[in-house]
Design a protein around this motif. Sequence first.
Motif, PDB file in Angstrom:
ATOM      1  N   CYS A 189      -6.661   0.446  -6.965  1.00  0.00           N
ATOM      2  CA  CYS A 189      -5.682   1.144  -6.129  1.00  0.00           C
ATOM      3  C   CYS A 189      -5.153   2.338  -6.905  1.00  0.00           C
ATOM      4  N   ARG A 190      -5.519   3.500  -6.436  1.00  0.00           N
ATOM      5  CA  ARG A 190      -5.100   4.723  -7.127  1.00  0.00           C
ATOM      6  C   ARG A 190      -3.575   4.892  -7.069  1.00  0.00           C
ATOM      7  N   CYS A 191      -2.953   4.360  -6.016  1.00  0.00           N
ATOM      8  CA  CYS A 191      -1.502   4.454  -5.881  1.00  0.00           C
ATOM      9  C   CYS A 191      -0.778   3.389  -6.699  1.00  0.00           C
ATOM     10  N   PHE A 232       0.853  -1.185   0.000  1.00  0.00           N
ATOM     11  CA  PHE A 232       0.000   0.000   0.000  1.00  0.00           C
ATOM     12  C   PHE A 232       0.890   1.236   0.000  1.00  0.00           C
ATOM     13  N   GLN A 233       0.275   2.338  -0.380  1.00  0.00           N
ATOM     14  CA  GLN A 233       0.982   3.615  -0.263  1.00  0.00           C
ATOM     15  C   GLN A 233       0.152   4.547   0.620  1.00  0.00           C
ATOM     16  N   CYS A 234      -0.926   5.153   0.071  1.00  0.00           N
ATOM     17  CA  CYS A 234      -1.762   6.003   0.932  1.00  0.00           C
ATOM     18  C   CYS A 234      -2.611   5.165   1.881  1.00  0.00           C
ATOM     19  N   GLY A 235      -2.937   3.935   1.485  1.00  0.00           N
ATOM     20  CA  GLY A 235      -3.698   3.037   2.344  1.00  0.00           C
ATOM     21  C   GLY A 235      -5.208   3.152   2.218  1.00  0.00           C
ATOM     22  N   TYR A 236      -5.700   4.057   1.379  1.00  0.00           N
ATOM     23  CA  TYR A 236      -7.148   4.269   1.331  1.00  0.00           C
ATOM     24  C   TYR A 236      -7.896   3.039   0.814  1.00  0.00           C
ATOM     25  N   CYS A 237      -7.317   2.369  -0.135  1.00  0.00           N
ATOM     26  CA  CYS A 237      -7.989   1.196  -0.713  1.00  0.00           C
ATOM     27  C   CYS A 237      -7.757  -0.065   0.113  1.00  0.00           C
ATOM     28  N   THR A 238      -6.819  -0.005   1.055  1.00  0.00           N
ATOM     29  CA  THR A 238      -6.316  -1.221   1.693  1.00  0.00           C
ATOM     30  C   THR A 238      -7.368  -2.011   2.480  1.00  0.00           C
TER      31      THR A 238
HETATM   32  S1  FES Z   1      -2.681   2.449  -1.509  1.00  0.00           S
HETATM   33 FE1  FES Z   1      -3.446   4.390  -2.167  1.00  0.00          FE
HETATM   34  S2  FES Z   1      -5.239   3.871  -3.265  1.00  0.00           S
HETATM   35 FE2  FES Z   1      -4.308   1.946  -2.854  1.00  0.00          FE
END
Ligand code: FES
Length: 218
Positions: free
Chosen positions: A150-152, A98-104
């Motif tokens: 996942c946007r990231c 993950f990066q931002c974690g929003y989709c996690t």
């Molecule tokens: S980790 Fe950022 S949208 Fe998936």
Amino acid sequence: MSTLTLTINKQDYQLDNLDSRTTLLDVCRQHLQITGPKKGCDHGQCGACTILINGERVNSCLTLAVMHDGDEITTIEGIGLPESLSELQQAFKDHDAFQCGYCTPGQICSATALIEEVKQNWPSHVTIDLQNPDGLLVQEIAERMSGNICRCSAYPNIIKAISQVLERQIADKSTTSVSNSVQGSEVTGIWSPPPSEAQLGNKSSNNKTANSTSGGRS
Ligand code: FES
Ligand code: FES
């Protein structure tokens, strides 16, 4: 307006005078402060709101809360907490998936159900019979996770994390044919998976690696 009782993460919640048009996602987030399920698109396209209902993954933005009186609802909070991570959550952490974690939260809920689907030999577009797989497991996971965006673009590591857990759990189940395909697969860079060797008619894994490291969702 209606009254219902929802069972979420093994806890009962009574909701009085709930507008019957309220989605399960909005009940979780706005009425119960269960904020693990995320609202990305609110119309079934991103998977950020994925939860489990009776063990099956559902986009909670697309289902009304009043439809789930008596169901067993599980959000990411019910899968594991920081002090007691599930095996899949730990794998996401270990693989930096993950990066931002929003989709996690949605990714992990979805992958939790995916593993059960594979263990139960549910067929997919990629593999009709999981006891006799004819494609790379990378492709199998990519197909089954295609509802979670996942946007990231953390897809390569998401697939690695899921592969690790799936491999171990399948091995535990002693279905060696599937576990062998996990060991033979290579996660190299993009969500839309590379074509299988059979599709390419090409035995060279070097070419596959070179073609698959550009990143991004096609
Ligand atoms: S980790 Fe950022 S949208 Fe998936
Ligand atoms: S918020 Fe439910 S699918 Fe995007």
